[in-house]
Scaffold this motif. Sequence first.
Motif, PDB file in Angstrom:
ATOM      1  N   VAL A  70      35.292  45.754  29.559  1.00  0.00           N
ATOM      2  CA  VAL A  70      36.528  44.983  29.701  1.00  0.00           C
ATOM      3  C   VAL A  70      37.634  45.817  29.067  1.00  0.00           C
ATOM      4  O   VAL A  70      37.589  46.121  27.868  1.00  0.00           O
ATOM      5  N   CYS A  71      38.642  46.186  29.854  1.00  0.00           N
ATOM      6  CA  CYS A  71      39.703  47.090  29.394  1.00  0.00           C
ATOM      7  C   CYS A  71      41.064  46.437  29.543  1.00  0.00           C
ATOM      8  O   CYS A  71      41.296  45.648  30.463  1.00  0.00           O
ATOM      9  N   GLY A  72      41.968  46.795  28.622  1.00  0.00           N
ATOM     10  CA  GLY A  72      43.348  46.346  28.690  1.00  0.00           C
ATOM     11  C   GLY A  72      44.269  47.458  29.165  1.00  0.00           C
ATOM     12  O   GLY A  72      43.840  48.597  29.362  1.00  0.00           O
ATOM     13  N   ARG A  73      45.531  47.110  29.347  1.00  0.00           N
ATOM     14  CA  ARG A  73      46.544  48.046  29.839  1.00  0.00           C
ATOM     15  C   ARG A  73      46.070  48.745  31.108  1.00  0.00           C
ATOM     16  O   ARG A  73      46.094  49.969  31.240  1.00  0.00           O
ATOM     17  N   ALA A  74      45.627  47.937  32.058  1.00  0.00           N
ATOM     18  CA  ALA A  74      45.075  48.499  33.294  1.00  0.00           C
ATOM     19  C   ALA A  74      45.328  47.557  34.447  1.00  0.00           C
ATOM     20  O   ALA A  74      45.474  46.337  34.269  1.00  0.00           O
ATOM     21  N   GLU A  75      45.379  48.137  35.640  1.00  0.00           N
ATOM     22  CA  GLU A  75      45.497  47.389  36.878  1.00  0.00           C
ATOM     23  C   GLU A  75      44.647  48.078  37.935  1.00  0.00           C
ATOM     24  O   GLU A  75      44.488  49.310  37.901  1.00  0.00           O
ATOM     25  N   PRO A  76      44.093  47.319  38.868  1.00  0.00           N
ATOM     26  CA  PRO A  76      43.323  47.957  39.938  1.00  0.00           C
ATOM     27  C   PRO A  76      44.186  48.936  40.740  1.00  0.00           C
ATOM     28  O   PRO A  76      45.322  48.639  41.104  1.00  0.00           O
ATOM     29  N   GLY A  77      43.652  50.108  40.969  1.00  0.00           N
ATOM     30  CA  GLY A  77      44.374  51.131  41.710  1.00  0.00           C
ATOM     31  C   GLY A  77      45.247  52.017  40.855  1.00  0.00           C
ATOM     32  O   GLY A  77      45.727  53.059  41.328  1.00  0.00           O
ATOM     33  N   ARG A  78      45.478  51.647  39.594  1.00  0.00           N
ATOM     34  CA  ARG A  78      46.330  52.456  38.722  1.00  0.00           C
ATOM     35  C   ARG A  78      45.564  53.007  37.522  1.00  0.00           C
ATOM     36  O   ARG A  78      46.119  53.782  36.754  1.00  0.00           O
ATOM     37  N   CYS A 116      46.699  42.879  27.582  1.00  0.00           N
ATOM     38  CA  CYS A 116      46.473  42.844  29.017  1.00  0.00           C
ATOM     39  C   CYS A 116      47.791  43.154  29.729  1.00  0.00           C
ATOM     40  O   CYS A 116      48.848  43.139  29.075  1.00  0.00           O
ATOM     41  N   PRO A 117      47.778  43.449  31.050  1.00  0.00           N
ATOM     42  CA  PRO A 117      46.783  43.098  32.056  1.00  0.00           C
ATOM     43  C   PRO A 117      45.448  43.804  31.853  1.00  0.00           C
ATOM     44  O   PRO A 117      45.403  44.966  31.460  1.00  0.00           O
ATOM     45  N   CYS A 118      44.357  43.057  32.152  1.00  0.00           N
ATOM     46  CA  CYS A 118      43.012  43.541  31.894  1.00  0.00           C
ATOM     47  C   CYS A 118      42.233  43.670  33.195  1.00  0.00           C
ATOM     48  O   CYS A 118      42.570  43.049  34.213  1.00  0.00           O
ATOM     49  N   VAL A 119      41.195  44.455  33.117  1.00  0.00           N
ATOM     50  CA  VAL A 119      40.302  44.656  34.260  1.00  0.00           C
ATOM     51  C   VAL A 119      38.877  44.747  33.740  1.00  0.00           C
ATOM     52  O   VAL A 119      38.638  45.002  32.553  1.00  0.00           O
ATOM     53  N   VAL A 120      37.929  44.528  34.644  1.00  0.00           N
ATOM     54  CA  VAL A 120      36.539  44.891  34.403  1.00  0.00           C
ATOM     55  C   VAL A 120      36.356  46.285  34.997  1.00  0.00           C
ATOM     56  O   VAL A 120      36.468  46.472  36.210  1.00  0.00           O
TER      57      VAL A 120
END
Length: 348
Positions: A70-78, A116-120
């Motif tokens: 689980v990661c923060g400061r991330a967005e799908p595709g970036r 966040c924004p967070c991603v798996v």
Amino acid sequence: MTHLRTAAGGLLAALLLALLPATAGAAPSGPATAAEGPRVALSRTEGGKGGEITVSGSGWKPGALLMLLVCGRAEPGRGVVGGTNSCANTDGRAATVDARGAFSAKLPVAEPPVPCPCVVHVAGVTGQQDTVDVAFTVAGHPTAPLPESAGRPRLAVLASARLEGSSGVLVWFGAPARREIVVTLGNLGQTPVEDPVFEVGTSHGVFAPRYEERQWRGTIEPGRKALVKLPVELTAGAHGDYQVSVRHGGAVLVEQPWGVGRPWGVTLFWVLLALVVPAALFRIGMVVVDRVRPPLDGRRARGRTPAPAPTPVSAATSASASESTAVLPWFTPDSAPSETSPTTKGQA
């Protein structure tokens, strides 16, 4: 008869025209599915700290080992800004892809060290280097906007890279070889690059490089350049021709060859061991034999007939023997001349 053939032909043409749109619409679905690559799905897209979600995927390489975070400061595709430093690493999980290219694993919901924004974040560790990010909301965790240029590569190589450092004596005996890859990078973007995270990998022969994250501390202002040094380390006993690769933002920046000598100290050690051990065993065996076998005098005594014991001699016998040996055999006491006896000299 002719009317029947014409009617059958018209009916067949109508059936073909009716099936053609459906076939044309379904044909691209196969290649499109094959081009999608690895996919990841979540049992739910929001959860609080202490909860648990199920992460499943398909389209991965069979046998690949994956890392789930689980990661923060991330967005799908970036991508993830700051690499795995922005992830809850202690609560990560590993998963192995089955023979069908699918996997399923439980992942605890944890708060990353950054907002966040967070991603798996699902990334291949061995067998596959692909990464997939799926948006996820950590309930109650702070949120902050991402930088406008986050995840976009803005660094370029301005000069050829080189490897610095030397091998110590321990490397000659199989210790891991270490170097620093030095490269001059320039910031071609419009915003500063702060503490960039690079991926450094080493490959040998036909094997793909295995990348590890290396964070460089510093800031590269727009239009400026900086000398970046990143550590590189091989496994113990590694030797031969290697290639060091550095990538940032998914793009490979540098590829530098590295020739590592054979650890001849290990060979010398085994040669000496092959000579010393037999000699030591021989010495130990000789000591054992000397302690176990009987003394040399005892072995000689068993090999010959014992001499008879001497007969005891009495005191009287020894005295008479001494007297008999004192008198000469040709002279007796009776034949000794007397002072009163006349001599025969002068007689007629």
